[in-house]
Design an enzyme around this catalytic site. Sequence first.
Site, PDB file in Angstrom:
ATOM      1  N   ARG A 109       0.852  -1.186   0.000  1.00 11.09           N
ATOM      2  CA  ARG A 109       0.000   0.000   0.000  1.00 11.09           C
ATOM      3  C   ARG A 109       0.885   1.232   0.000  1.00 11.09           C
ATOM      4  O   ARG A 109       1.746   1.389   0.880  1.00 11.09           O
ATOM      5  CB  ARG A 109      -0.923   0.042   1.222  1.00 11.09           C
ATOM      6  CG  ARG A 109      -1.531   1.431   1.414  1.00 11.09           C
ATOM      7  CD  ARG A 109      -2.579   1.522   2.459  1.00 11.09           C
ATOM      8  NE  ARG A 109      -3.801   0.865   2.012  1.00 11.09           N
ATOM      9  CZ  ARG A 109      -5.004   1.105   2.542  1.00 11.09           C
ATOM     10  NH1 ARG A 109      -5.143   1.991   3.509  1.00 11.09           N
ATOM     11  NH2 ARG A 109      -6.066   0.475   2.104  1.00 11.09           N
ATOM     12  N   HIS A 136      -7.514   0.704  -6.161  1.00 13.64           N
ATOM     13  CA  HIS A 136      -7.734  -0.014  -4.898  1.00 13.64           C
ATOM     14  C   HIS A 136      -8.483  -1.311  -5.244  1.00 13.64           C
ATOM     15  O   HIS A 136      -9.663  -1.481  -4.900  1.00 13.64           O
ATOM     16  CB  HIS A 136      -8.529   0.861  -3.932  1.00 13.64           C
ATOM     17  CG  HIS A 136      -8.486   0.407  -2.504  1.00 13.64           C
ATOM     18  ND1 HIS A 136      -7.744  -0.687  -2.082  1.00 13.64           N
ATOM     19  CD2 HIS A 136      -9.108   0.888  -1.380  1.00 13.64           C
ATOM     20  CE1 HIS A 136      -7.901  -0.845  -0.776  1.00 13.64           C
ATOM     21  NE2 HIS A 136      -8.717   0.087  -0.331  1.00 13.64           N
ATOM     22  N   GLN A 139     -10.389  -3.639  -2.654  1.00 14.43           N
ATOM     23  CA  GLN A 139     -11.614  -3.004  -2.175  1.00 14.43           C
ATOM     24  C   GLN A 139     -12.764  -3.261  -3.159  1.00 14.43           C
ATOM     25  O   GLN A 139     -13.880  -3.624  -2.764  1.00 14.43           O
ATOM     26  CB  GLN A 139     -11.384  -1.483  -2.038  1.00 14.43           C
ATOM     27  CG  GLN A 139     -12.610  -0.707  -1.605  1.00 14.43           C
ATOM     28  CD  GLN A 139     -12.988  -0.989  -0.162  1.00 14.43           C
ATOM     29  OE1 GLN A 139     -12.165  -0.904   0.725  1.00 14.43           O
ATOM     30  NE2 GLN A 139     -14.252  -1.318   0.074  1.00 14.43           N
ATOM     31  N   ASP A 231     -16.900   8.050  -1.062  1.00 15.32           N
ATOM     32  CA  ASP A 231     -15.580   7.936  -0.423  1.00 15.32           C
ATOM     33  C   ASP A 231     -15.211   9.332   0.068  1.00 15.32           C
ATOM     34  O   ASP A 231     -15.850  10.322  -0.305  1.00 15.32           O
ATOM     35  CB  ASP A 231     -14.580   7.400  -1.471  1.00 15.32           C
ATOM     36  CG  ASP A 231     -13.205   7.073  -0.890  1.00 15.32           C
ATOM     37  OD1 ASP A 231     -13.035   7.118   0.344  1.00 15.32           O
ATOM     38  OD2 ASP A 231     -12.271   6.796  -1.687  1.00 15.32           O
ATOM     39  N   CYS A 272     -16.146   2.617   1.236  1.00 12.31           N
ATOM     40  CA  CYS A 272     -14.964   1.780   1.516  1.00 12.31           C
ATOM     41  C   CYS A 272     -14.494   1.941   2.958  1.00 12.31           C
ATOM     42  O   CYS A 272     -13.858   1.039   3.499  1.00 12.31           O
ATOM     43  CB  CYS A 272     -13.848   2.141   0.548  1.00 12.31           C
ATOM     44  SG  CYS A 272     -13.443   3.901   0.548  1.00 12.31           S
ATOM     45  N   ARG A 300     -14.003  -7.503   2.947  1.00 14.60           N
ATOM     46  CA  ARG A 300     -12.598  -7.264   2.601  1.00 14.60           C
ATOM     47  C   ARG A 300     -11.764  -8.487   2.945  1.00 14.60           C
ATOM     48  O   ARG A 300     -10.856  -8.885   2.226  1.00 14.60           O
ATOM     49  CB  ARG A 300     -12.042  -6.048   3.372  1.00 14.60           C
ATOM     50  CG  ARG A 300     -12.688  -4.703   3.072  1.00 14.60           C
ATOM     51  CD  ARG A 300     -12.452  -4.263   1.648  1.00 14.60           C
ATOM     52  NE  ARG A 300     -11.069  -4.355   1.224  1.00 14.60           N
ATOM     53  CZ  ARG A 300     -10.081  -3.525   1.590  1.00 14.60           C
ATOM     54  NH1 ARG A 300     -10.335  -2.508   2.374  1.00 14.60           N
ATOM     55  NH2 ARG A 300      -8.839  -3.696   1.147  1.00 14.60           N
TER      56      ARG A 300
HETATM   57  N1  NVA Z   1      -9.699   7.085  -1.532  1.00 12.10           N
HETATM   58  C1  NVA Z   1      -9.304   6.764  -0.188  1.00 12.10           C
HETATM   59  C2  NVA Z   1      -9.557   5.330   0.110  1.00 12.10           C
HETATM   60  C3  NVA Z   1      -9.220   4.889   1.497  1.00 12.10           C
HETATM   61  C4  NVA Z   1      -9.476   3.441   1.721  1.00 12.10           C
HETATM   62  C5  NVA Z   1      -7.835   7.093   0.000  1.00 12.10           C
HETATM   63  O1  NVA Z   1      -7.039   6.808  -0.910  1.00 12.10           O
HETATM   64  O2  NVA Z   1      -7.484   7.658   1.032  1.00 12.10           O
HETATM   65  N1   CP Z   2     -11.132   0.656   2.929  1.00 16.84           N
HETATM   66  C1   CP Z   2      -9.826   0.566   3.283  1.00 16.84           C
HETATM   67  O1   CP Z   2      -8.949   0.266   2.467  1.00 16.84           O
HETATM   68  O2   CP Z   2      -9.605   0.828   4.589  1.00 16.84           O
HETATM   69  P1   CP Z   2      -8.177   1.018   5.275  1.00 16.84           P
HETATM   70  O3   CP Z   2      -7.597   2.287   4.743  1.00 16.84           O
HETATM   71  O4   CP Z   2      -8.491   1.093   6.738  1.00 16.84           O
HETATM   72  O5   CP Z   2      -7.317  -0.156   4.932  1.00 16.84           O
END
Ligand code: NVA
Ligand code: CP
Length: 315
Positions: A109, A136, A139, A231, A272, A300
């Site tokens: 990540r 993602h 997700q 989101d 998400c 998830r």
């Molecule tokens: N779009 C958000 C998703 C978090 C799971 C981010 O990238 O912060």
């Molecule tokens: N939805 C998601 O990816 O959550 P986290 O950022 O907590 O992993």
Amino acid sequence: MDIRALKGRSLLTWLDFEADEIRALLDLSKQVKEEARRGERKQRLLGRTVALLFEKSSTRTRCAFETAIAEEGGHGVFISFADTHLGKKETIEDTARVFGRMFSAIEFRGFKQSMAEDLAKYSGIPVFNGLTDDYHPTQALADVQTLEENFPGRKGLKLCFCGDGRNNVARSLMIISAKLGINFTVITPSGLKPDNVLTEKCGKIAKVSGAKIEITDKLDAVEGADAVYTDVWASMGEEAKKEERASLLKPYQVNRVLMDRTGRKDAIFLHCLPAIRGEEVTADVIDGAWSRVWDEAENRKHTIKAIVLASIGDI
Ligand code: NVA
Ligand code: CP
């Protein structure tokens, strides 16, 4: 298709997968969820190890990988960027080479999609994208599982993403929807539309599956939606843009009025998470009867278990 054909595969983006491969992963995810409900314990990752490399924060993705792997007899090693040499003394290439000698697979990540690609290239082991600025994918698989659980057997599902149309979650939903024949509408202000290259690519994919992909700034496009998705207004790494985003996205908040505009009594709400109540969604929606966000969060784990099992497990 035979799920064993996915042995050794990375998941960097759903663009690399065929519809029947994604379908096989959804079937496996349903199977592992049922096994978990029955209290069955399997050991299909016995002796496997996965590097869980995090440059950005996480609750669900980290916990889903750690618990899914442990439940199957494997071991995930959490490695935060704060505690490694990576990005300071050591290059991504060298780190990847070392991981390739020690682990069965890598979860990553972070910011750059190219870093996920480089990890796969230089490690020689499967890499699972746990979120980058661009995508993602894990997700999106959980989101489709949740959507289909709520409307079993229904053809031509309509999923509406209302919010920042450029973000990783919207982009991965657009790809997976195009592949699987889910009608996908992005409702977003004109300055936040998903990029044309990806939209055109998804348009071509959708021609094969029969999905309708629509990008609009009009809120009435929510009519007839089976699911409304949102989101955060500013994704990780975009904190400085928070105010600008708030002014653009305030009219696109998912609230009771918007849910009513679906015209569907059985419409569901997805997110998400993490969610900021009072910004992209109101508390009455995320905590109300429309909401399926906790099932979605649980899924998830089942979908991630399926992805890891298919790639490196004894199945
Ligand atoms: N779009 C958000 C998703 C978090 C799971 C981010 O990238 O912060
Ligand atoms: N939805 C998601 O990816 O959550 P986290 O950022 O907590 O992993």
